[in-house]
Motif scaffolding. Structure first.
Motif, PDB file in Angstrom:
ATOM      1  N   GLN A  41      60.438  89.450  43.539  1.00 35.40           N
ATOM      2  CA  GLN A  41      59.457  89.002  44.524  1.00 35.40           C
ATOM      3  C   GLN A  41      59.295  90.182  45.481  1.00 35.40           C
ATOM      4  N   VAL A  42      58.063  90.644  45.675  1.00 40.63           N
ATOM      5  CA  VAL A  42      57.840  91.875  46.423  1.00 40.63           C
ATOM      6  C   VAL A  42      56.886  91.645  47.588  1.00 40.63           C
ATOM      7  N   ALA A  43      57.253  92.154  48.753  1.00 39.76           N
ATOM      8  CA  ALA A  43      56.337  92.243  49.886  1.00 39.76           C
ATOM      9  C   ALA A  43      55.860  93.693  49.897  1.00 39.76           C
ATOM     10  N   ALA A  44      54.563  93.896  49.664  1.00 36.03           N
ATOM     11  CA  ALA A  44      53.991  95.238  49.581  1.00 36.03           C
ATOM     12  C   ALA A  44      53.087  95.474  50.784  1.00 36.03           C
ATOM     13  N   VAL A  45      53.393  96.516  51.561  1.00 34.95           N
ATOM     14  CA  VAL A  45      52.685  96.774  52.818  1.00 34.95           C
ATOM     15  C   VAL A  45      52.132  98.195  52.822  1.00 34.95           C
ATOM     16  N   ASP A  46      50.874  98.323  53.199  1.00 36.29           N
ATOM     17  CA  ASP A  46      50.269  99.633  53.396  1.00 36.29           C
ATOM     18  C   ASP A  46      49.254  99.521  54.524  1.00 36.29           C
ATOM     19  N   HIS A  47      49.016 100.603  55.240  1.00 32.64           N
ATOM     20  CA  HIS A  47      48.067 100.548  56.359  1.00 32.64           C
ATOM     21  C   HIS A  47      46.617 100.692  55.904  1.00 32.64           C
ATOM     22  N   LEU A  48      46.385 101.049  54.643  1.00 34.91           N
ATOM     23  CA  LEU A  48      45.029 101.211  54.136  1.00 34.91           C
ATOM     24  C   LEU A  48      44.576  99.964  53.372  1.00 34.91           C
ATOM     25  N   PRO A  49      43.613  99.247  53.901  1.00 35.93           N
ATOM     26  CA  PRO A  49      43.137  98.038  53.210  1.00 35.93           C
ATOM     27  C   PRO A  49      42.609  98.312  51.805  1.00 35.93           C
ATOM     28  N   ASP A  50      41.982  99.481  51.574  1.00 32.04           N
ATOM     29  CA  ASP A  50      41.479  99.753  50.226  1.00 32.04           C
ATOM     30  C   ASP A  50      42.624  99.989  49.243  1.00 32.04           C
ATOM     31  N   ALA A  51      43.756 100.523  49.702  1.00 35.29           N
ATOM     32  CA  ALA A  51      44.931 100.668  48.833  1.00 35.29           C
ATOM     33  C   ALA A  51      45.472  99.295  48.457  1.00 35.29           C
ATOM     34  N   ILE A  52      45.496  98.384  49.417  1.00 35.45           N
ATOM     35  CA  ILE A  52      45.955  97.020  49.147  1.00 35.45           C
ATOM     36  C   ILE A  52      45.027  96.355  48.124  1.00 35.45           C
ATOM     37  N   GLU A  53      43.736  96.574  48.253  1.00 38.65           N
ATOM     38  CA  GLU A  53      42.781  95.991  47.295  1.00 38.65           C
ATOM     39  C   GLU A  53      43.024  96.541  45.885  1.00 38.65           C
ATOM     40  N   ARG A  54      43.270  97.838  45.783  1.00 41.56           N
ATOM     41  CA  ARG A  54      43.580  98.416  44.466  1.00 41.56           C
ATOM     42  C   ARG A  54      44.889  97.840  43.926  1.00 41.56           C
ATOM     43  N   MET A  76      64.557  90.137  45.942  1.00 40.66           N
ATOM     44  CA  MET A  76      63.415  90.364  46.822  1.00 40.66           C
ATOM     45  C   MET A  76      63.386  91.838  47.210  1.00 40.66           C
ATOM     46  N   ALA A  77      62.171  92.393  47.331  1.00 40.54           N
ATOM     47  CA  ALA A  77      62.026  93.802  47.686  1.00 40.54           C
ATOM     48  C   ALA A  77      60.907  93.967  48.700  1.00 40.54           C
ATOM     49  N   LEU A  78      61.051  94.995  49.527  1.00 35.79           N
ATOM     50  CA  LEU A  78      60.028  95.368  50.486  1.00 35.79           C
ATOM     51  C   LEU A  78      59.556  96.764  50.112  1.00 35.79           C
ATOM     52  N   ASP A  79      58.263  96.907  49.868  1.00 39.68           N
ATOM     53  CA  ASP A  79      57.676  98.193  49.512  1.00 39.68           C
ATOM     54  C   ASP A  79      56.763  98.629  50.650  1.00 39.68           C
ATOM     55  N   LEU A  80      57.332  99.413  51.590  1.00 36.41           N
ATOM     56  CA  LEU A  80      56.559  99.921  52.725  1.00 36.41           C
ATOM     57  C   LEU A  80      55.803 101.171  52.294  1.00 36.41           C
ATOM     58  N   GLY A  81      54.556 101.255  52.670  1.00 30.10           N
ATOM     59  CA  GLY A  81      53.736 102.383  52.232  1.00 30.10           C
ATOM     60  C   GLY A  81      53.481 102.291  50.745  1.00 30.10           C
ATOM     61  N   CYS A  82      53.138 101.096  50.284  1.00 28.22           N
ATOM     62  CA  CYS A  82      53.033 100.818  48.851  1.00 28.22           C
ATOM     63  C   CYS A  82      51.871 101.519  48.160  1.00 28.22           C
ATOM     64  N   GLY A  83      50.917 102.040  48.921  1.00 24.19           N
ATOM     65  CA  GLY A  83      49.774 102.690  48.294  1.00 24.19           C
ATOM     66  C   GLY A  83      49.047 101.718  47.385  1.00 24.19           C
ATOM     67  N   VAL A  84      48.735 102.152  46.169  1.00 25.69           N
ATOM     68  CA  VAL A  84      48.001 101.297  45.227  1.00 25.69           C
ATOM     69  C   VAL A  84      48.915 100.326  44.479  1.00 25.69           C
ATOM     70  N   GLY A  85      50.205 100.328  44.788  1.00 28.48           N
ATOM     71  CA  GLY A  85      51.094  99.281  44.306  1.00 28.48           C
ATOM     72  C   GLY A  85      51.797  99.479  42.993  1.00 28.48           C
TER      73      GLY A  85
END
Length: 170
Positions: free
Chosen positions: A124-137, A103-112
């Motif tokens: 298995q990755v938890a990817a977190v970013d504060h920009l919703p459009d980055a999460i969508e990409r 398992m991995a945590l990717d804080l500030g994942c950007g576009v992933g």
């Protein structure tokens, strides 16, 4: 799927319609280049463009956007699955094959890119970013490059720095 099958290539297929795939290439139709820049390599990386319909327009767009590219006739039609133009963090790309998936945590994942790369290797990755459009990409990147393994990533839009500041912790 493993990271070794999600291999880095430098060949762009700008075809709008895929009749036959180009082996070892990534298809980004010329009309989609502007919205899919997060799938391109860094601006300093050279990119070959397959000499097919749309190649000249792709070259013009790439040049206008500060990207190094050249047209090539050196390609064959065939399987193009498991190819990517982009690179994750170099340290991750070098180190990941040496570690058992978990398992991995990717804080500030950007576009992933890193999240998708890790998921392609079974993580298995938890990817977190504060920009919703980055999460969508990131979702789009995972959909294109992971297919059925897209569910290995849990995408979250959240401001972890703000949450820490609000809790009074440093």
């Amino acid at each position: 799927m493993t990271a070794s099958t999600l291999r880095k290539v430098d060949l762009l297929d700008p075809s709008e319609t895929i009749k036959k795939g180009i082996s070892g290439s990534v298809n980004i139709p010329v009309s989609k280049l502007a919205e899919r820049t997060y799938e391109l390599p860094s601006k300093s990386s050279g990119l070959r463009v397959a000499n097919v319909a749309g190649a000249e327009a792709a070259m013009d767009w790439l040049a206008a956007n500060g990207r190094v590219s050249s047209i090539t006739d050196d390609f064959k039609y065939g399987d193009s699955d498991g190819c990517r133009l982009w690179s994750p963090n170099a340290f991750l790309e070098e180190t990941l094959p040496l570690i058992d998936a978990g398992m991995a945590l990717d804080l500030g994942c950007g576009v992933g890119r890193e999240a998708v790369f890790m998921a392609s290797d079974g993580w298995q990755v938890a990817a977190v970013d504060h920009l919703p459009d980055a999460i969508e990409r990131g979702h789009l990147l995972a959909r294109r490059y992971l297919g059925e393994f897209e569910s290995r990533i849990d995408w979250q839009a959240a401001d972890v720095c703000g949450a820490v500041a609000e809790s009074g912790q440093e």
